[in-house]
Each structure stands twice: as structure tokens, then as C-alpha cells.
Design an enzyme around this catalytic site. Structure first.
Site, short mmCIF file in Angstrom:
data_model
loop_
_atom_site.label_atom_id
_atom_site.label_comp_id
_atom_site.label_asym_id
_atom_site.label_seq_id
_atom_site.Cartn_x
_atom_site.Cartn_y
_atom_site.Cartn_z
N ASN A 138 0.86 -1.18 0.00
CA ASN A 138 0.00 0.00 0.00
C ASN A 138 0.90 1.24 0.00
OD1 ASN A 138 0.83 0.45 2.67
ND2 ASN A 138 -1.01 -0.49 3.54
N ASP A 165 -5.79 -7.78 1.57
CA ASP A 165 -5.53 -9.19 1.32
C ASP A 165 -6.35 -9.70 0.15
OD1 ASP A 165 -3.74 -9.31 3.46
OD2 ASP A 165 -5.34 -9.73 4.89
#
Length: 288
Positions: A178, A239
């Protein structure tokens, strides 16, 4: 859609202890009127369950404790269609994540690794050509061993952020992070071409509500937007994004469409309060 090859996920298996409150507490502050839930989680297990839901033949390589939490985690993986024959039961207790979530879906997470600290990958643990997805909630030694044993597609979700050994960067086909993880790992922002003959890995950076981008040797090669949706929880979204991106690339999707599918799956995940959200098969998210 072509048959997707088997995917081995090397990673953590936890039980999530989730407190949902209107706001997240500041240091020294107590927030009342929370709602508590206890659910299976762990980045590795979350990605395995998501991959299975998307239609990927997947097996889990990890560890749980000889306790009720371990039994629950293993049973949840099996129910999702994940092969758990390589999930070991060890002396350490099953890993636990303490998660606070506010009304906007933002979170704070503290992880107690427990059995995840005992995860190992033997030289013969992976099949010929088997794809692999790893995260960093297991020992780096296990990640390195997985890289050495893998003869197929090798993907690394570099979370929690940590410096990646050169050996991992040179072996990886894909690194997923991220924005904060990307900033914390300087090697990802520049040219990562190995000293040998192959180019550096594809680097996927998820941007939250702004979608995601793909980089190759520091150059952006694709970008995708995220679908607007109600945010219930962001805990499992990253995820699900990882599992979907790997699944789409393994299916033969072009890089841009694979990224778009992963963003669509991530958007579906934030609308579900569970760390292991309900997902449709991959074809529902691919636009071809």
C-alpha cells in the site's frame, strides 16, 4: 478463462479479536459502547480464503497452535476449499490480531504472531511450477526459503513493511504494497532490475479509495480506479486485493485488466465487515 495453476500461500494464520467503536482511541483514551467479534484472520489465511473464493486451487503453508483457535482457523480454511495439509500444529499458541475499527472502517491492528513465528518452508515444499504468494507476518527466513524453492510465479505482499533482501527482490515477479509500505521500502520506488539478465519485479501499489497503480523499474505502466462503495471495514481489503491481482495475472489477464479486477475485489471486500469477505468467482470482476 484459462485454468489457473495451483497457488501456494506461505503466511500467517490468526484469530482476529475485533472491537468496533465510533472512533479509534487516542493514546491513553478509553472508548466505550463497542461491539466485539472474534473471527478467523491473518494475512496469509485471508489471502488463501480469497483466492479459493475466486476459483484458484490453493493450499496454505503455515502454522497454528494446539488450541481451540488453531482448530477454528484450520476448519475455516478447509470450509473455504483451501488445502491445509501443509499447515503444521506447533507448541506456540495460534497467532492473534487485536483490531480496532471505527465507524468509517479505518483500523488499528496489533499482531501477536504466536505460531506464525514457527513457519518454515523446506526445500521440497513446493511443486514444480507452483505459484507462490507470501507476506511478511512470518519469519523472513521462511520468505527467503520460499523464494529459493519456488520455480513458478513468485509474489510478495510486503506487509507489514520491512526491508526486502536483494535475493527476494531479484526473485520476485510481483511485489504488492500500500502507499505507506511503498514509502517505507525505498528500493521499490527505483529501478529494481537484478544484476543478472531479468528486469525488476512488477510493483503494485494500492491507493485506497483512489484505486491502484503498477510500476516496472519505477515507471508507472498501469493505473485503475476503485469502485465507490459503503466502507464497513478495510481490514481484509488489502488481502483480497493481493489474492485477486495474483489470480488475475495467473489467469493470463493483461496487467491493466488484472489491476482493475483486483481493485473491484478490494471494493467488494471493504463492504464486508469480515477479514475474510464473501467474494464471487474471478470472472465476475474481470472486464475483457
Amino acid at each position: 478463462m484459462p485454468r489457473i495453476p495451483q497457488l501456494a500461500i506461505v503466511g500467517s494464520i490468526n484469530i482476529d479479536l475485533i472491537a468496533r467503536t465510533a472512533t479509534l482511541p487516542r493514546p491513553g483514551e478509553t472508548i466505550g459502547d463497542g461491539a466485539f467479534n472474534r473471527l478467523p484472520g491473518g494475512k496469509g489465511a485471508n489471502q488463501a480464503v480469497a483466492a479459493a473464493a475466486l476459483g484458484v486451487p490453493v493450499r496454505m503453508i503455515g502454522a497454528v497452535g494446539n488450541d481451540a483457535d488453531g482448530e477454528l482457523a484450520r476448519a475455516t480454511l478447509v470450509a473455504a476449499g483451501v488445502d491445509t495439509s501443509a499447515v503444521r500444529t506447533v507448541a506456540e499458541p495460534t497467532g492473534v490480531a487485536l483490531i480496532g475499527i471505527d465507524a468509517a472502517g479505518e483500523n488499528q491492528i496489533s499482531v501477536c504472531p504466536g505460531a506464525n513465528s514457527a513457519v518454515t518452508v523446506e526445500a521440497d515444499a513446493l511443486g514444480a511450477g507452483e505459484a507462490v504468494l507470501v507476506q511478511l507476518e512470518v519469519p523472513m527466513a521462511a520468505v527467503v526459503s520460499a523464494a529459493r524453492a519456488c520455480t513458478g510465479f513468485f509474489a510478495v505482499n510486503a506487509a507489514p513493511a520491512a526491508d526486502l533482501p536483494t535475493e527476494i527482490l531479484e526473485r520476485a515477479d510481483l511485489v504488492i504494497v500500500n502507499e505507506s509500505e511503498f514509502a517505507a521500502i525505498p528500493a521499490l520506488s527505483g529501478a529494481l532490475a537484478a544484476t543478472g539478465q531479468r528486469p525488476g519485479p512488477l510493483v503494485a501499489v494500492s491507493l485506497g479509495a483512489d484505486g491502484a497503480k503498477l510500476l516496472r523499474d519505477g515507471v508507472e505502466i498501469a493505473r485503475a480506479s476503485s469502485r465507490a462503495t459503503e466502507v464497513r471495514s478495510t481490514v481484509g481489503a488489502g488481502d483480497a486485493f493481493c489474492a485477486a491481482l495474483v489470480a488475475a495475472l495467473l489467469s493470463g489477464a493483461e496487467e491493466g485488466e488484472a489491476l482493475a479486477a483486483a481493485c473491484a475485489v478490494g471494493a467488494a471486500a471493504v463492504a464486508d465487515e469480515r477479514s475474510q469477505p464473501e467474494l464471487q468467482p474471478l470472472a465476475a470482476y474481470l472486464v475483457r
